[in-house]
Design a protein around this motif. Structure first.
Motif, PDB file in Angstrom:
ATOM      1  N   LYS A   7     -22.904 -42.619 -22.439  1.00  0.00           N
ATOM      2  CA  LYS A   7     -22.938 -41.434 -21.591  1.00  0.00           C
ATOM      3  C   LYS A   7     -23.565 -41.790 -20.248  1.00  0.00           C
ATOM      4  CE  LYS A   7     -23.385 -37.909 -25.228  1.00  0.00           C
ATOM      5  NZ  LYS A   7     -24.241 -36.786 -25.730  1.00  0.00           N
ATOM      6  N   ALA A   8     -23.095 -41.120 -19.204  1.00  0.00           N
ATOM      7  CA  ALA A   8     -23.723 -41.281 -17.893  1.00  0.00           C
ATOM      8  C   ALA A   8     -25.125 -40.683 -17.948  1.00  0.00           C
ATOM      9  CB  ALA A   8     -22.897 -40.597 -16.813  1.00  0.00           C
ATOM     10  N   THR A   9     -26.041 -41.261 -17.180  1.00  0.00           N
ATOM     11  CA  THR A   9     -27.427 -40.801 -17.201  1.00  0.00           C
ATOM     12  C   THR A   9     -27.674 -39.626 -16.271  1.00  0.00           C
ATOM     13  OG1 THR A   9     -27.985 -42.491 -15.547  1.00  0.00           O
ATOM     14  CG2 THR A   9     -28.317 -43.061 -17.877  1.00  0.00           C
ATOM     15  N   ASP A  10     -26.654 -39.196 -15.519  1.00  0.00           N
ATOM     16  CA  ASP A  10     -26.798 -38.030 -14.655  1.00  0.00           C
ATOM     17  C   ASP A  10     -25.445 -37.331 -14.544  1.00  0.00           C
ATOM     18  OD1 ASP A  10     -25.412 -38.868 -11.915  1.00  0.00           O
ATOM     19  OD2 ASP A  10     -26.534 -40.593 -12.649  1.00  0.00           O
ATOM     20  N   PRO A  11     -25.450 -36.024 -14.252  1.00  0.00           N
ATOM     21  CA  PRO A  11     -24.192 -35.263 -14.243  1.00  0.00           C
ATOM     22  C   PRO A  11     -23.230 -35.689 -13.144  1.00  0.00           C
ATOM     23  CG  PRO A  11     -26.039 -33.901 -13.501  1.00  0.00           C
ATOM     24  CD  PRO A  11     -26.617 -35.148 -14.069  1.00  0.00           C
ATOM     25  N   LEU A  12     -23.721 -36.208 -12.020  1.00  0.00           N
ATOM     26  CA  LEU A  12     -22.817 -36.593 -10.939  1.00  0.00           C
ATOM     27  C   LEU A  12     -22.033 -37.848 -11.304  1.00  0.00           C
ATOM     28  CD1 LEU A  12     -24.556 -34.473  -9.449  1.00  0.00           C
ATOM     29  CD2 LEU A  12     -24.318 -35.880  -7.398  1.00  0.00           C
ATOM     30  N   THR A  13     -22.706 -38.827 -11.905  1.00  0.00           N
ATOM     31  CA  THR A  13     -22.005 -40.032 -12.345  1.00  0.00           C
ATOM     32  C   THR A  13     -21.006 -39.681 -13.443  1.00  0.00           C
ATOM     33  OG1 THR A  13     -23.883 -41.443 -11.775  1.00  0.00           O
ATOM     34  CG2 THR A  13     -22.285 -42.344 -13.320  1.00  0.00           C
TER      35      THR A  13
END
Length: 235
Positions: free
Chosen positions: A151-157
């Motif tokens: 999973k990406a570590t932030d919503p934008l990525t």
């Protein structure tokens, strides 16, 4: 990037007027919007997201190799333990998981000062049957790597890398996610009903990313992109 946005003011005049009209009445909303525009273009642009996809694929491959190698090492450790116990030969290798932890912490002063004494007390108080074997320890690492969920570590990525290929759509998707993240419904400064028109968004994309003539985004491009995203999210 800021110099470019200022220098291309004529090209962005309509977009600036729209943004000012929609945000000037909201405290610090203009500054927040421009900050998010700049940070998204700086860190979630197509080139960076292309590199992010490469890193993600490499992480998947590394975990695949860990799964295989840790499983193989678990088998070898189990075989070595059997040979030590039944072959009439033995070596002075580690046989207790606590020995490995203590040896690996040799150059960690915090282990010695804060953990070591209590750890050794438990080590000597409870014999082997209370601890996982080295083979079991490695098998857990193998299973952990096998069952991972990347999973990406932030919503934008996460938003920027949802598509399989890198494009200017990465920036657009991330920027829309950033606007939503900064809205009042998410305790931000941007009005929750803020919607930038397709024309204004296309101008912002072109200038923020400094796109070449053949790569320029049009209002139709933004409109089609938004339509695809609505269809995708409704599935």
């Amino acid at each position: 990037m800021i110099d470019r946005l200022l220098a291309r003011g004529n090209e962005l005049e309509s977009a600036y007027q729209e943004i000012h009209q929609k945000l000037s009445r909201h405290h610090n909303a203009l500054e927040e919007f421009l900050r998010r525009l700049l940070s998204t273009a700086a860190f979630w642009n197509p080139e960076d997201m292309k590199a992010a996809r490469i890193d993600r694929n490499r992480l998947i491959e590394v975990n695949r190799q860990i799964t295989e190698k840790a499983s193989e090492l678990s088998r070898l450790l189990n075989e070595r333990s059997g040979l030590h116990n039944h072959s009439g030969f033995a070596g002075n290798t580690h046989h207790h998981v606590c020995e490995v932890i203590e040896a690996a912490s040799e150059h960690n002063p915090l282990f010695g000062m804060e953990v070591g004494e209590e750890f050794r007390r438990l080590y000597y108080q409870y014999d082997l049957k209370y601890w996982p074997s080295l083979s079991e320890f490695m098998m857990e690492l193998s299973l952990d790597a096998h069952d991972l969920e990347i999973k990406a570590t932030d919503p934008l990525t996460q938003a920027a890398t949802e598509s399989s290929r890198s494009s200017k759509g990465d920036f657009l998707r991330a920027f829309i996610a950033s606007i939503e993240e900064g809205s009042t419904c998410a305790f931000g400064r941007l009005p929750s009903d803020l919607r930038i028109t397709d024309n204004a968004m296309a101008s912002l994309i072109n200038c923020a990313l400094d796109l070449d003539t053949e790569e320029l985004a049009s209002a139709d491009y933004v409109k089609r992109f938004r339509q695809r995203e609505r269809e995708r999210s409704s599935r």
